[in-house]
Enzyme design. Structure first.
Site, PDB file in Angstrom:
ATOM      1  N   GLU A   1      -2.020   5.582  -7.411  1.00  0.00           N
ATOM      2  CA  GLU A   1      -2.205   4.168  -7.764  1.00  0.00           C
ATOM      3  C   GLU A   1      -3.483   4.062  -8.572  1.00  0.00           C
ATOM      4  O   GLU A   1      -4.582   4.217  -8.036  1.00  0.00           O
ATOM      5  CB  GLU A   1      -2.310   3.288  -6.525  1.00  0.00           C
ATOM      6  CG  GLU A   1      -2.457   1.825  -6.912  1.00  0.00           C
ATOM      7  CD  GLU A   1      -3.132   0.963  -5.850  1.00  0.00           C
ATOM      8  OE1 GLU A   1      -2.922  -0.248  -5.877  1.00  0.00           O
ATOM      9  OE2 GLU A   1      -3.887   1.496  -5.016  1.00  0.00           O
TER      10      GLU A   1
ATOM     11  N   ASP B   1      -3.064   5.975  -2.564  1.00  0.00           N
ATOM     12  CA  ASP B   1      -3.661   4.651  -2.700  1.00  0.00           C
ATOM     13  C   ASP B   1      -4.991   4.749  -3.449  1.00  0.00           C
ATOM     14  O   ASP B   1      -5.810   5.626  -3.157  1.00  0.00           O
ATOM     15  CB  ASP B   1      -3.881   4.117  -1.280  1.00  0.00           C
ATOM     16  CG  ASP B   1      -4.275   2.659  -1.246  1.00  0.00           C
ATOM     17  OD1 ASP B   1      -3.451   1.831  -1.640  1.00  0.00           O
ATOM     18  OD2 ASP B   1      -5.407   2.357  -0.817  1.00  0.00           O
TER      19      ASP B   1
HETATM   20  C1  GLC Z   1      -4.402  -0.531  -2.710  1.00  0.00           C
HETATM   21  C2  GLC Z   1      -3.287  -1.187  -1.955  1.00  0.00           C
HETATM   22  C3  GLC Z   1      -3.725  -2.547  -1.489  1.00  0.00           C
HETATM   23  C4  GLC Z   1      -4.957  -2.400  -0.646  1.00  0.00           C
HETATM   24  C5  GLC Z   1      -6.045  -1.620  -1.376  1.00  0.00           C
HETATM   25  C6  GLC Z   1      -7.149  -1.195  -0.463  1.00  0.00           C
HETATM   26  O1  GLC Z   1      -4.695  -1.197  -3.888  1.00  0.00           O
HETATM   27  O2  GLC Z   1      -2.143  -1.253  -2.767  1.00  0.00           O
HETATM   28  O3  GLC Z   1      -2.708  -3.188  -0.763  1.00  0.00           O
HETATM   29  O4  GLC Z   1      -5.448  -3.670  -0.297  1.00  0.00           O
HETATM   30  O5  GLC Z   1      -5.531  -0.433  -1.909  1.00  0.00           O
HETATM   31  O6  GLC Z   1      -6.672  -0.267   0.470  1.00  0.00           O
END
Ligand code: GLC
Length: 560
Positions: free
Chosen positions: A280, A221
């Site tokens: 991500e 993440d």
């Molecule tokens: C990432 C996740 C999202 C979350 C953010 C903070 O972007 O995909 O859902 O709100 O991280 O953890």
């Protein structure tokens, strides 16, 4: 294996452990997938019950990615984790998790976990200990900083100008320490200090723990935010729509020593073959995504998901991806996820008055034929839509902080329960669903769509089956066709011995495509057509002209 598959094994560096390169990953938001115990919340036994929908007798995906399954106060839909080493009892027991891994593996499905390692919940025991004083084992585990003096009213001033993605400052003052802590997201999501060796060691220990339990891959993440500039300087400012956009994020993400951190992380996964990871990319360009991609470590880029549904936008997105990733790096393909709108709703809206069903079919074709590992969000195989959720029913607390012009909106709308069958609870739950089902769940569900060869689910099943037996679609090179103009997006995917042509008409009217009429050009075999109402010939002569209806997509293979 086909002849072209064998040729490829000889000429390229893809090995049998590179399943993640050929395969398709299916993302599950566990709260909304399937509820086995009737409490209205999806759970791990529920996922086990549904594995046949995903495995070789169903969609035939290669892996499932589970959005966070750990204990969480739920301030950010599970992305605020209070214990990264355990399963939230709401989702089941530790034994249920191990059974899920076994049952998935038995069907040839790998399991990818979502690790939130940039921050923890403020209820995580490390933070609870850290916030109370400057001494003790966890005192230095988070990003603490002294105030930059006081304001005119005598209140401590934040250490720098950094802002939170969810709105407001990125610093919260803790009187017990007389310091601020940093949070890119909510104040309930304090940021870990990865520069502390003991913190990195503890994170990696947790990673090893999940790998030891048979996990095959990890999604990281917001991974490019892990490291900040050690001196915490203020970001330069610029013009922009939102407070976030009004800064150049030089110091609160994408630090030069970050790739080395990912290498240390990958060394743990690479102790055994076949383990993938995907980062991500948080708010960055396709070039940054490509730059952080290496070996079995993939990175989400947002070029395709952010392209409007018209041919020139999609062509530009494909070109940008190809240019940034080049031949040596492997991209991902994403058209929706738990943070973004449902693809049928989003794309049809972006195109004006488009038929969302046709758009969903053509989008499926794009997702599963463009170069890169496709990530398919649960429910897209049914063409699920954004669901209107009243603010009082929202399950996305950050949504209330979003101001106009924010990049995200109430994500409850794309996280609604998966409809499996007609009737109350739609086969998702025997109880009261934690979040309302879509108004169309009576017809838009797995059971009904399975009986209809023209359904979106049948379209996905045909496409996935084709992809699984077509090396060029899995790992072939991609070239935009030079005649790809007007409303048409046309590209070839190629491996030695196999050439595939994908044609997408992203216009609202018919488009014509002339298969090149050069003497000696091959004839073409029709492999797939989103429109099954008027079947085309199975073999089409070189030089023939094809007419594609609005949002129709077809796939052809050159007959040598
Ligand atoms: C990432 C996740 C999202 C979350 C953010 C903070 O972007 O995909 O859902 O709100 O991280 O953890």
């Amino acid at each position: 294996m086909t002849e072209s598959g064998r040729a490829l094994e000889r000429t390229a560096t893809f090995g049998p452990d590179d399943w993640w390169r050929r395969g398709v990953v299916y993302q599950i938001y566990p709260r909304s997938f399937s509820d086995a115990d009737g409490d209205g919340i999806g759970d791990l036994p529920g996922i086990i019950d549904r594995l046949d929908h995903l495995g070789p007798t169903g969609l035939g995906v290669d892996a499932i990615w589970l959005s966070p399954i750990y204990p969480s106060p739920g301030k950010d839909g599970g992305y605020d984790v209070s214990d990264h080493t355990r399963v939230d009892p709401r989702f089941g027991s530790e034994a249920d998790f191990d059974r899920l891994v076994d049952e998935a593996h038995r069907r040839g499905i790998r399991v990818i976990l979502d690790l939130v390692m940039n921050h923890t919940s403020d209820e995580h025991p490390w933070f609870v200990a850290s916030r109370t004083g400057r001494t003790g084992r966890h005192a230095g585990d988070y990003l603490w900083a002294d105030p930059a003096g006081q304001d005119a009213d005598g209140r401590p001033r934040a250490p720098n100008n950094w802002v939170s993605w969810f709105g407001g400052p990125a610093w919260t003052y803790e009187p017990r320490r007389g310091q601020f802590y940093h949070h890119t997201f909510l104040a309930e999501q304090p940021e870990i200090d990865w520069r502390v060796p003991a913190v990195e060691a503890a994170q990696f220990e947790m990673v090893r723990g999940w790998l030891d339990r048979g996990v095959d891959g990890l999604r990281l993440d917001t991974f490019n935010v892990f490291l900040k500039h050690p001196d915490l300087p203020s970001n330069p400012t610029r013009a922009g729509r939102t407070p976030w956009d009004r800064q150049v994020h030089l110091y609160d993400r994408d630090q030069p020593d970050f790739p080395a951190l990912i290498e240390r992380f990958r060394a743990i996964l690479d102790a055994e073959p076949g383990r993938m990871s995907v980062g991500e990319l948080f708010d960055g360009t396709v070039e940054t995504a490509a730059g952080l991609t290496s070996g079995s470590h993939l990175v989400f880029d947002w070029t395709l998901i952010e392209a409007a549904w018209n041919a020139s936008a999609v062509r530009s997105a494909i070109e940008a991806r190809e240019e940034a990733f080049g031949e040596g790096r492997w991209p991902t393909a994403v058209l929706s996820n738990h943070d973004r709108r449902r693809q049928a709703s989003r794309l049809a809206d972006s195109a004006g008055a488009a038929d969302a069903e046709a758009v969903a079919r053509a989008a499926a074709t794009l997702l599963l034929t463009v170069r890169g590992t496709p990530f398919l969000y649960y429910g897209e195989e049914l063409g699920m839509r954004d669901v209107d959720i009243a603010p009082e029913e929202s399950v996305d607390p950050p949504a209330f902080r979003f101001t106009s012009g924010s990049h995200w909106w109430d994500r409850s709308r794309c996280r609604t329960p998966m409809p499996w069958s007609p009737g109350p609870g739609s086969g998702f739950t025997g109880g009261r669903p934690w979040l309302r089902l879509g108004p169309d769940a009576g017809e838009r569900n797995v059971e009904v769509q399975l009986t209809d060869p023209r359904s979106i689910l049948s379209t996905y099943r045909r496409l996935l089956a084709l992809r699984a037996t077509t090396p060029a679609l899995q790992i072939g090179s991609l070239r935009l066709h030079p005649d790809s103009v007007g409303d048409l997006v046309a590209y070839t995917r190629e491996v030695p011995g196999q050439r595939i042509l994908v044609l997408l008409n992203l216009g609202r009217v018919n488009s014509r495509w002339q298969l090149s009429g050069i003497p000696g050009e091959p004839a073409w075999r029709l492999l797939f057509d989103t429109d099954t109402t008027a079947p085309r010939d199975a073999v089409i002569a070189g030089g023939a002209t094809l007419i594609l209806g609005p949002d129709e997509a077809i796939i052809l293979e050159a007959i040598p």
